[in-house]
Write a protein that holds these residues in place. Structure first.
Motif, PDB file in Angstrom:
ATOM      1  N   MET A 190       0.783  -1.018  -0.263  1.00 55.60           N
ATOM      2  CA  MET A 190      -0.196  -0.161   0.304  1.00 55.60           C
ATOM      3  C   MET A 190       0.334   1.069   0.239  1.00 55.60           C
ATOM      4  O   MET A 190       0.202   2.372  -0.108  1.00 55.60           O
ATOM      5  N   CYS A 211       1.165   4.167   4.708  1.00 55.56           N
ATOM      6  CA  CYS A 211       0.533   3.581   5.384  1.00 55.56           C
ATOM      7  C   CYS A 211       1.815   1.584   6.073  1.00 55.56           C
ATOM      8  O   CYS A 211       2.027   0.821   5.953  1.00 55.56           O
ATOM      9  N   ASN A 304      -2.590  -5.930   5.056  1.00 55.29           N
ATOM     10  CA  ASN A 304      -3.441  -5.313   3.900  1.00 55.29           C
ATOM     11  C   ASN A 304      -4.567  -4.585   3.993  1.00 55.29           C
ATOM     12  O   ASN A 304      -5.625  -5.366   4.384  1.00 55.29           O
ATOM     13  N   LYS A 305      -4.669  -3.307   3.971  1.00 54.95           N
ATOM     14  CA  LYS A 305      -5.788  -2.840   3.560  1.00 54.95           C
ATOM     15  C   LYS A 305      -7.028  -2.924   2.261  1.00 54.95           C
ATOM     16  O   LYS A 305      -6.463  -1.350   1.707  1.00 54.95           O
ATOM     17  N   ALA A 306      -7.624  -3.754   2.310  1.00 53.33           N
ATOM     18  CA  ALA A 306      -8.076  -4.257   0.833  1.00 53.33           C
ATOM     19  C   ALA A 306      -9.124  -3.649   1.016  1.00 53.33           C
ATOM     20  O   ALA A 306      -9.661  -2.932   1.333  1.00 53.33           O
ATOM     21  N   LYS A 307      -9.665  -3.360  -0.339  1.00 53.62           N
ATOM     22  CA  LYS A 307     -10.855  -2.210  -0.999  1.00 53.62           C
ATOM     23  C   LYS A 307     -12.071  -2.848  -0.624  1.00 53.62           C
ATOM     24  O   LYS A 307     -12.832  -2.812   0.182  1.00 53.62           O
ATOM     25  N   ASP A 308     -11.831  -4.260  -0.836  1.00 55.78           N
ATOM     26  CA  ASP A 308     -12.966  -5.586  -0.813  1.00 55.78           C
ATOM     27  C   ASP A 308     -12.004  -6.604   0.604  1.00 55.78           C
ATOM     28  O   ASP A 308     -11.806  -7.599   0.713  1.00 55.78           O
ATOM     29  N   MET A 309     -13.003  -6.688   2.501  1.00 53.73           N
ATOM     30  CA  MET A 309     -11.658  -7.269   2.906  1.00 53.73           C
ATOM     31  C   MET A 309     -13.043  -8.375   3.329  1.00 53.73           C
ATOM     32  O   MET A 309     -12.739  -9.382   3.766  1.00 53.73           O
TER      33      MET A 309
END
Length: 684
Positions: A190, A211, A304-309
């Motif tokens: 990120m 991040c 990882n701060k995914a867009k869709d957790m």
């Protein structure tokens, strides 16, 4: 004054390395700055899996000036009769880098010596920092290190970049093939691959923008806050294991807690297996309901701060599902064989090449355990205890324990329950391993405790037999822990057995030679002393207790506790002083009458002492025999003022030989009173 930033960028370092590394680099920095005479403010060490960061506030612009003082030859050797320097003085001055005219004379003790003072002007800090920082890099050590481009350079993982700044001034540092600069790296997924750090003050915000949270404490708060939010959402309760939390902190640069679920059918597997599979293999936190029952959920921490957790959640659910299917298969497959069949298989499992099979060990454990139960009159069903002994290690050859070694005992209990064994048997199979660590719960019943003591006694005797007892630097068989646990069980569950007798039985089964048996007994006694000191008992009280009731751990502990408590009482000091005087006087006298004649007493104090000894000696003997230590303390408290008055009012070494001899006989009776308990002089 300027702030220092020193970042060592690496490949991902194992989480278990980090706590020690952070402590080391901060300590080493303090030492190196002190050695270099560089004043500084607060030093902090931080880290992520990919970096170790050292910051130091307000470094001085220059080193402090230093003065090196050296003592040389005596004045008479350094100067001749005319006061001119000799060759000795010239050589000393030359060796210290000063002119001979700068030498001084000082009186040290009763003589005068030549003194050289070499003053060194401090250099700018930017000039000495490269050497200091390179020393830090080389001083760091790890449980395992790697080398990469240069085989002479080792680190936990390959070093990929270094940032070293004093304020906005770049410090040139080299480590292997890596040279420092002002370019760091952000989060692997990120953040940017190249993050310019213009000055030390800009580092934290630059990392956060990419991040990366460099402060482990902040990452810990992020994880705990995320867990708390999930608890609220699920109406659940998560018991956060400190070690698992610390591991997750050091595995992530930007932790993102999430939760997932698994099929309820897996809850048929013992909860310990599920928890171990989640925590050990996947670093997940298990989730319980308000009643403490395991729920079909887990909490993970993503880096990882995914867009869709939801994608992260589903991926982790798939991985866990595969592991739980394995556990379910093992659980079902293991039940195809009985525990008796498993116990027979132990004949083919070597315990130690010189000590036979695990089956042989089980038979030895059984004999010790049942003997202890008989000695103690323990509250156990002997048939059930014998059955537990026979099955004690059967689960070691199950698929589940082979896959998850930490669930030994757990699986024995669960398979025993499935097979319809009595609950006392099943519980003993599990509780034989308790306590597993300091502060862990003790067994709830005597069966498991006795089985556990039996196993540990056999282990101690067996390893002493083959000469592999602990050294100052190694204890490969965990014998210190085994001895500690035996004592903890004896004290915590009030198991009053004879340790020497138990060790002799364990040794006899193995053919342990007398010399090694005595060495083993001494080892156990030493562990008792260490543990009792940890509990706050005085060294002297422990020593006397071990004289009074040798080889009985429970009574040694109880008596030491009473003696330590009594040591703060005024009467106790009176009694100890009197006991020491009695011993000293008698040690210098021969041919002492064995019995005092009360008709020859001339002083009231000696009559009173005689009467009290007549009354209290028997009481003390009974108290020792019954291990009634509070009663013994009360008896000693009664005697203390009487014997103190005797020494205050009576002259033992009277001029009259008969009076003197009679008083010596009375002291002999005092000594007999004391020796029922032990040598009181060690309490002095």
């Amino acid at each position: 004054m300027s702030d220092l930033l020193f970042e060592i960028g690496t490949e991902e370092i194992p989480a278990r390395f980090m706590p020690k590394t952070l402590a080391d680099i901060a300590q080493f920095a303090k030492e190196e700055f002190a050695a270099a005479h560089v004043a500084h403010g607060e030093i902090k060490s931080q880290s992520t899996p990919r970096r170790i960061v050292l910051t130091a506030a307000e470094l001085a612009a220059r080193q402090e000036d230093s003065v090196e003082v050296s003592k040389g030859p005596m004045k008479a050797q350094a100067f001749d009769a005319e006061g001119k320097p000799t060759k000795a003085a010239e050589g000393f001055a030359r060796s210290r880098g000063v002119d001979v005219s700068e030498l001084k004379v000082e009186k040290i003790g009763n003589a005068e010596y030549v003194i050289a003072e070499k003053r060194t002007e401090g250099k700018p800090t930017v000039e000495v920092l490269p050497q200091i920082l390179e020393k830090l890099l080389h001083r760091l050590s790890f449980p395992k290190s790697m080398y990469w481009a240069d085989r002479n350079v080792h680190f936990a993982r390959p070093v990929r970049w270094i940032v070293a700044l004093l304020g906005d001034v770049q410090i040139n540092v080299s480590f292997g093939n890596v040279n420092s600069g002002i370019i760091s790296r952000g989060h692997r997924f990120m953040g940017s691959d190249a993050v310019e750090i213009p000055n030390a003050a800009a580092y934290a915000s630059a990392m956060r923008d990419n991040c990366v949270i460099t402060d482990p404490k902040e990452r810990e708060r992020m994880i705990l806050d995320g867990i708390a939010a999930i608890e609220k959402e699920l109406g659940a309760k998560v018991t956060v294991d400190p070690e698992l939390l610390e591991e997750n902190v050091h595995l992530n640069e930007y932790p993102m807690p999430f939760y997932g679920s698994f099929d309820k059918e897996f809850l048929d597997i013992p909860s310990e297996v599920l928890i171990l599979s989640m925590a050990k293999n996947q670093r997940y936190f298990p989730v319980h309901d308000a009643a403490g029952k395991l729920m079909p959920y887990f909490i993970g921490v993503s880096n990882n701060k995914a867009k869709d957790m939801m994608v992260v959640r589903e991926g982790n659910e798939r991985v866990l599902r595969a592991r739980l299917y394995d556990a379910a298969f093992f659980w079902k497959e293991d039940q195809q064989k009985s525990l008796d069949e498993r116990a027979e298989e132990l004949k083919n499992v070597t315990y130690q090449e010189q000590l036979g099979s695990v089956y042989d060990k089980v038979q030895r454990i059984k004999k010790i355990t049942l003997s202890l139960a008989e000695e103690l009159g323990a509250d156990v069903d002997m048939a059930n205890l014998a059955r537990a002994c026979d099955l004690a290690k059967a689960d070691l050859v199950t698929n589940m324990v082979y896959e998850f070694s930490d669930v030994q005992g757990v699986m024995g209990r669960e398979y025993a329950r499935k097979a319809g064994e009595p609950e006392e048997v099943a519980l003993a199979l599990y509780e034989q391993y308790l306590p597993k660590f300091a502060g862990d719960a003790l067994p709830s019943r005597h069966g498991g405790a006795l089985l556990g003591i039996g196993e540990r006694l056999d282990t101690l005797a067996a390893i002493f037999k083959i000469g592999q007892e602990p050294t100052s630097s190694a204890d490969p068989y965990g014998l210190r822990r085994a001895a500690r646990t035996i004592n903890e069980l004896a004290w915590g569950l009030s198991l009053d057995f004879d340790m020497d007798k138990a060790l002799e039985m364990a040794g006899e089964q193995l053919g342990l030679k007398e010399k090694r048996l005595e060495k083993l007994k001494a080892f156990i006694a030493q562990r008792q002393q260490v543990q009792l000191r940890e509990k706050g008992e005085s060294h002297e009280a422990i020593a006397l207790a071990m004289q009074t009731v040798p080889s009985r751990p429970l009574q040694i502990f109880r008596l030491a506790e009473v003696l330590t408590k009594a040591s703060s009482e005024p009467w106790f000091a009176e009694l100890i002083n009197a006991a020491v005087r009695v011993k000293n006087i008698l040690s210098k006298t021969e041919d002492i009458p064995t019995v005092a004649d009360p008709s020859k007493f001339t002083e009231e104090a000696e009559k009173k002492l005689y009467e009290e000894l007549e009354k209290l000696t028997g009481k003390a003997k009974e108290a020792v025999a019954a291990c009634e230590w509070e009663k013994l303390a009360a008896t000693m408290a009664e005697l203390a003022p009487v014997i103190a008055d005797f020494f205050n009012d009576v002259l033992v070494m009277d001029k009259d030989p008969e009076v003197r001899a009679n008083r010596m006989a009375l002291l002999g009776e005092c000594q007999a009173f004391f020796m029922q308990i032990g040598d009181f002089s060690i309490l002095k």
